[in-house]
Enzyme design. Structure first.
Site: not given
Ligand code: AMP
Length: 114
Positions: A30, A87, A93-95, A100, A102
């Site tokens: 991450d 998430n 908090g899914q972004s 994925h 974690h």
């Molecule tokens: P979520 O908030 O559960 O959707 O987690 C998305 C995760 O993706 C976050 O912890 C970010 O730090 C991570 N992330 C986003 N872009 C990248 C990337 N290019 N390489 C590695 N991690 C990333």
């Protein structure tokens, strides 16, 4: 999928620190680590959220648990303990809208999560 950042990582169009790869999944560090060990395990197939998983995808989720155990053993956090988190949708908090998981470890975790 064209505008998905994790699909671009799968296709090696953008760089990532890959920690595991096979025909079904990819795992990489991450970018914004929240623990000494923090990697993301993703299916290579684009699935936006857990709610979009279909019957034909179910084998992926057992496989992801196996891969999490492999990474945890490799990184020395299996016996100490690790957390596997996915998430789903905005309030969780899914972004990034490509499923994925974690995998976090290497420090004491709190509960409930923030
Ligand atoms: P979520 O908030 O559960 O959707 O987690 C998305 C995760 O993706 C976050 O912890 C970010 O730090 C991570 N992330 C986003 N872009 C990248 C990337 N290019 N390489 C590695 N991690 C990333």
């Amino acid at each position: 999928m064209n505008d998905c950042i994790f699909c671009k990582i799968v296709e090696k169009k953008i760089p990532a620190r890959i920690v595991y790869e096979d025909e079904l999944v990819l795992a990489f560090e991450d970018l914004n680590a929240q623990a000494p060990v923090h990697a993301l395990i993703i299916p290579k197939k684009h699935i936006a959220t857990l709610l979009d998983a279909r019957d034909e995808d179910l084998h992926l989720f057992g496989h992801i648990v196996k891969v999490a155990n492999t990474i945890a053993r490799d990184r020395g956090i299996a016996e100490r303990g690790y957390r596997l988190v996915a998430n789903c949708n905005a309030e969780s908090g899914q972004s990034v809208y490509h499923i994925h998981f974690h995998i976090l470890g290497g420090r004491h975790m709190q509960w409930p999560p923030g």
